[in-house]
Design a protein around this motif. Structure first.
Motif, short mmCIF file in Angstrom:
data_model
loop_
_atom_site.label_atom_id
_atom_site.label_comp_id
_atom_site.label_asym_id
_atom_site.label_seq_id
_atom_site.Cartn_x
_atom_site.Cartn_y
_atom_site.Cartn_z
N PHE A 16 47.51 -145.89 -93.75
CA PHE A 16 47.33 -145.66 -92.32
C PHE A 16 46.18 -144.73 -92.02
CE2 PHE A 16 52.08 -146.56 -92.00
CZ PHE A 16 51.85 -147.89 -91.76
N GLU A 17 45.43 -144.35 -93.05
CA GLU A 17 44.28 -143.48 -92.85
C GLU A 17 43.23 -144.14 -91.98
OE1 GLU A 17 42.07 -139.97 -93.49
OE2 GLU A 17 44.13 -140.41 -94.00
N CYS A 19 43.70 -146.29 -89.49
CA CYS A 19 44.11 -146.22 -88.09
C CYS A 19 43.97 -144.81 -87.53
CB CYS A 19 45.55 -146.69 -87.94
SG CYS A 19 45.78 -148.43 -88.31
N ARG A 20 44.26 -143.82 -88.34
CA ARG A 20 44.14 -142.44 -87.88
C ARG A 20 42.69 -142.08 -87.58
NH1 ARG A 20 42.66 -137.67 -89.60
NH2 ARG A 20 42.24 -138.43 -91.70
N ARG A 21 41.80 -142.49 -88.47
CA ARG A 21 40.39 -142.15 -88.28
C ARG A 21 39.79 -142.92 -87.11
NH1 ARG A 21 37.54 -141.80 -94.05
NH2 ARG A 21 35.76 -141.32 -92.72
N SER A 23 41.47 -143.90 -84.47
CA SER A 23 42.03 -143.31 -83.25
C SER A 23 41.39 -141.96 -82.94
CB SER A 23 43.54 -143.16 -83.38
OG SER A 23 43.86 -142.23 -84.39
N GLU A 24 41.05 -141.17 -83.96
CA GLU A 24 40.35 -139.92 -83.71
C GLU A 24 38.97 -140.16 -83.15
OE1 GLU A 24 40.26 -137.72 -87.33
OE2 GLU A 24 42.36 -137.08 -87.15
N ARG A 29 45.70 -142.69 -79.20
CA ARG A 29 46.84 -142.38 -80.05
C ARG A 29 46.83 -143.30 -81.27
NH1 ARG A 29 52.12 -141.47 -76.28
NH2 ARG A 29 51.33 -139.64 -75.21
N THR A 30 47.29 -142.76 -82.38
CA THR A 30 47.31 -143.53 -83.62
C THR A 30 48.28 -144.70 -83.53
OG1 THR A 30 46.84 -141.49 -84.80
CG2 THR A 30 47.58 -143.33 -86.11
N ARG A 31 49.38 -144.49 -82.84
CA ARG A 31 50.39 -145.54 -82.71
C ARG A 31 49.83 -146.76 -81.99
NH1 ARG A 31 55.47 -145.45 -78.87
NH2 ARG A 31 53.72 -145.57 -77.49
N ARG A 34 47.62 -148.71 -84.43
CA ARG A 34 48.44 -149.43 -85.43
C ARG A 34 49.07 -150.68 -84.83
NH1 ARG A 34 51.58 -144.28 -88.03
NH2 ARG A 34 49.80 -143.42 -89.12
#
Length: 75
Positions: A16-17, A19-21, A23-24, A29-31, A34
């Motif tokens: 999930f890295e 999606c986190r990057r 979203s940042e 939001r990361t959700r 995803r």
């Protein structure tokens, strides 16, 4: 069950890295990112998953080329 949780933790930590990057970078939001990839995968019959893998590969190459330095003396 322990093997299942270890595998789940591994994918959550590493998989999930991307999606986190993203979203940042986009300020979301990361959700949301995803679930967008999940829906895109179902709607386009795998294109979302292929896009996810391509972005993960691109981010890995970028991390290998551009390393973050903590100070000026790390040159």
């Amino acid at each position: 069950m322990s093997v299942f949780y270890k595998l789940l933790y591994y994918f959550q930590k590493r998989g999930f890295e991307v999606c986190r990057r993203i979203s940042e970078r986009l300020g979301m939001r990361t959700r949301v990112v995803r679930t967008t990839f999940i829906y895109l995968t179902f709607v386009t019959l795998g294109f979302g998953f292929a896009l996810y893998l391509f972005i993960a590969f691109w981010l890995k190459i970028k991390d290998l080329i551009y390393t973050k330095r903590t100070s000026v003396f790390d040159l």
